[in-house]
Scaffold this motif. Structure first.
Motif, PDB file in Angstrom:
ATOM      1  N   ASP A  20       0.822  -1.219   0.000  1.00 35.57           N
ATOM      2  CA  ASP A  20       0.000   0.000   0.000  1.00 35.57           C
ATOM      3  C   ASP A  20       0.857   1.270   0.000  1.00 35.57           C
ATOM      4  O   ASP A  20       0.630   2.200   0.770  1.00 35.57           O
ATOM      5  CB  ASP A  20      -0.955  -0.011   1.200  1.00 35.57           C
ATOM      6  CG  ASP A  20      -2.085   0.991   1.041  1.00 35.57           C
ATOM      7  OD1 ASP A  20      -2.446   1.298  -0.119  1.00 35.57           O
ATOM      8  OD2 ASP A  20      -2.584   1.484   2.066  1.00 35.57           O
ATOM      9  N   ARG A  23       1.414   6.192  -4.414  1.00 32.03           N
ATOM     10  CA  ARG A  23       0.596   7.406  -4.431  1.00 32.03           C
ATOM     11  C   ARG A  23       0.120   7.656  -5.860  1.00 32.03           C
ATOM     12  O   ARG A  23      -1.041   7.888  -6.101  1.00 32.03           O
ATOM     13  CB  ARG A  23       1.396   8.608  -3.914  1.00 32.03           C
ATOM     14  CG  ARG A  23       0.572   9.901  -3.919  1.00 32.03           C
ATOM     15  CD  ARG A  23       1.378  11.141  -3.603  1.00 32.03           C
ATOM     16  NE  ARG A  23       1.919  11.136  -2.258  1.00 32.03           N
ATOM     17  CZ  ARG A  23       2.655  12.123  -1.772  1.00 32.03           C
ATOM     18  NH1 ARG A  23       2.946  13.180  -2.512  1.00 32.03           N
ATOM     19  NH2 ARG A  23       3.134  12.049  -0.550  1.00 32.03           N
ATOM     20  N   GLU A  24       1.083   7.632  -6.813  1.00 34.16           N
ATOM     21  CA  GLU A  24       0.723   7.859  -8.209  1.00 34.16           C
ATOM     22  C   GLU A  24       1.869   7.453  -9.120  1.00 34.16           C
ATOM     23  O   GLU A  24       3.020   7.391  -8.709  1.00 34.16           O
ATOM     24  CB  GLU A  24       0.371   9.336  -8.458  1.00 34.16           C
ATOM     25  CG  GLU A  24       1.540  10.282  -8.236  1.00 34.16           C
ATOM     26  CD  GLU A  24       1.186  11.750  -8.443  1.00 34.16           C
ATOM     27  OE1 GLU A  24       0.532  12.064  -9.451  1.00 34.16           O
ATOM     28  OE2 GLU A  24       1.577  12.560  -7.593  1.00 34.16           O
ATOM     29  N   ASN A  38       4.301   6.699  -0.962  1.00 30.17           N
ATOM     30  CA  ASN A  38       4.220   7.263   0.384  1.00 30.17           C
ATOM     31  C   ASN A  38       4.912   6.305   1.329  1.00 30.17           C
ATOM     32  O   ASN A  38       4.465   5.168   1.510  1.00 30.17           O
ATOM     33  CB  ASN A  38       2.755   7.402   0.831  1.00 30.17           C
ATOM     34  CG  ASN A  38       2.030   8.497   0.098  1.00 30.17           C
ATOM     35  OD1 ASN A  38       2.629   9.470  -0.323  1.00 30.17           O
ATOM     36  ND2 ASN A  38       0.735   8.336  -0.059  1.00 30.17           N
ATOM     37  N   ASN A  41       3.687   6.905   5.659  1.00 29.67           N
ATOM     38  CA  ASN A  41       2.508   7.788   5.588  1.00 29.67           C
ATOM     39  C   ASN A  41       2.580   8.749   4.409  1.00 29.67           C
ATOM     40  O   ASN A  41       2.519   8.325   3.279  1.00 29.67           O
ATOM     41  CB  ASN A  41       2.322   8.520   6.923  1.00 29.67           C
ATOM     42  CG  ASN A  41       2.225   7.537   8.068  1.00 29.67           C
ATOM     43  OD1 ASN A  41       1.572   6.507   7.949  1.00 29.67           O
ATOM     44  ND2 ASN A  41       2.882   7.819   9.180  1.00 29.67           N
ATOM     45  N   ASN A  42       2.751  10.043   4.669  1.00 30.28           N
ATOM     46  CA  ASN A  42       2.701  11.033   3.587  1.00 30.28           C
ATOM     47  C   ASN A  42       4.065  11.531   3.132  1.00 30.28           C
ATOM     48  O   ASN A  42       4.149  12.562   2.477  1.00 30.28           O
ATOM     49  CB  ASN A  42       1.826  12.218   4.006  1.00 30.28           C
ATOM     50  CG  ASN A  42       0.366  11.801   4.079  1.00 30.28           C
ATOM     51  OD1 ASN A  42      -0.107  11.032   3.254  1.00 30.28           O
ATOM     52  ND2 ASN A  42      -0.331  12.295   5.083  1.00 30.28           N
ATOM     53  N   ASN A  43       5.127  10.839   3.481  1.00 31.39           N
ATOM     54  CA  ASN A  43       6.456  11.214   2.994  1.00 31.39           C
ATOM     55  C   ASN A  43       6.626  10.683   1.568  1.00 31.39           C
ATOM     56  O   ASN A  43       6.583   9.479   1.340  1.00 31.39           O
ATOM     57  CB  ASN A  43       7.550  10.630   3.900  1.00 31.39           C
ATOM     58  CG  ASN A  43       8.927  10.968   3.387  1.00 31.39           C
ATOM     59  OD1 ASN A  43       9.334  12.123   3.407  1.00 31.39           O
ATOM     60  ND2 ASN A  43       9.647   9.974   2.897  1.00 31.39           N
ATOM     61  N   ALA A  44       6.795  11.600   0.610  1.00 27.03           N
ATOM     62  CA  ALA A  44       6.915  11.207  -0.801  1.00 27.03           C
ATOM     63  C   ALA A  44       8.324  10.724  -1.120  1.00 27.03           C
ATOM     64  O   ALA A  44       9.313  11.347  -0.725  1.00 27.03           O
ATOM     65  CB  ALA A  44       6.548  12.382  -1.697  1.00 27.03           C
ATOM     66  N   CYS A  61      14.735  10.118  -2.595  1.00 27.42           N
ATOM     67  CA  CYS A  61      13.965  11.027  -1.755  1.00 27.42           C
ATOM     68  C   CYS A  61      14.661  12.387  -1.768  1.00 27.42           C
ATOM     69  O   CYS A  61      15.820  12.495  -1.374  1.00 27.42           O
ATOM     70  CB  CYS A  61      13.882  10.484  -0.336  1.00 27.42           C
ATOM     71  SG  CYS A  61      12.782  11.412   0.732  1.00 27.42           S
ATOM     72  N   THR A  63      14.569  16.312  -0.412  1.00 26.40           N
ATOM     73  CA  THR A  63      14.031  17.061   0.722  1.00 26.40           C
ATOM     74  C   THR A  63      14.494  18.507   0.658  1.00 26.40           C
ATOM     75  O   THR A  63      15.687  18.773   0.534  1.00 26.40           O
ATOM     76  CB  THR A  63      14.493  16.432   2.059  1.00 26.40           C
ATOM     77  OG1 THR A  63      14.128  15.054   2.057  1.00 26.40           O
ATOM     78  CG2 THR A  63      13.876  17.139   3.244  1.00 26.40           C
TER      79      THR A  63
END
Length: 160
Positions: A20, A23-24, A38, A41-44, A61, A63
């Motif tokens: 899971d 995101r896209e 993700n 959670n919401n960390n791309a 990643c 940042t």
């Protein structure tokens, strides 16, 4: 393509979906495929199979250092900023991660952490471990930034 085996996008997508994480999928003219995931959670984070190296999967990643933190860094002594950059370099190098630091005038503004997985070593286990490792590299940078400049922000003694 030469003798290298291409990365199996369907297999990678299935592993990411099982956990899971997707995101896209985004269009990237330089990639055979490029997913934004993700984790956590919401960390791309990015999962990329570049056209230039079809047998490699890149976990990355990027940042951005916040404007508030950039202002703190900008107003800190140059020696402190240089020491901070070296701590980040040593830490990420010890983790065997690839990285790119954007630090004009020794003021960190952005960092990119990546790890490559070659097709002949790609398993779900290796993929998930690499995603976690890249995230831990980001976390390490955030922690070093907080430890280095948190004392400046709080007007306390940076030596404590």
């Amino acid at each position: 393509m030469d003798d290298n085996m291409a990365i199996d996008e369907e297999q990678v997508r299935n592993w990411l979906m099982e956990e899971d994480l997707i995101r896209e999928k985004i269009y990237d003219e330089n990639a055979n495929f490029h997913y934004i995931i993700n984790f956590p959670n919401n960390n791309a984070m990015d999962i990329i199979n570049p056209k230039s190296k079809e047998d490699v999967l890149i976990i990355g990643c990027a940042t951005e250092v916040s404007k508030d933190e950039q202002n703190i860094i900008k107003n800190s002594p140059k020696e402190m900023n240089q020491e901070f950059i070296w701590k980040i370099r040593f830490s990420l190098n010890e983790m065997l991660l690839d990285f790119e630091l954007e630090h004009p005038n020794d003021q960190l503004s952005r960092f990119i952490i990546t790890e490559d997985i070659f097709e002949d070593g790609l398993t779900k286990h290796v993929l998930i471990k690499s995603i976690k490792k890249v995230f831990k590299g980001k976390l390490q940078c955030i922690w070093i930034l907080g430890k280095t400049y948190g004392s400046v922000k709080n007007n306390s003694n940076p030596d404590l």
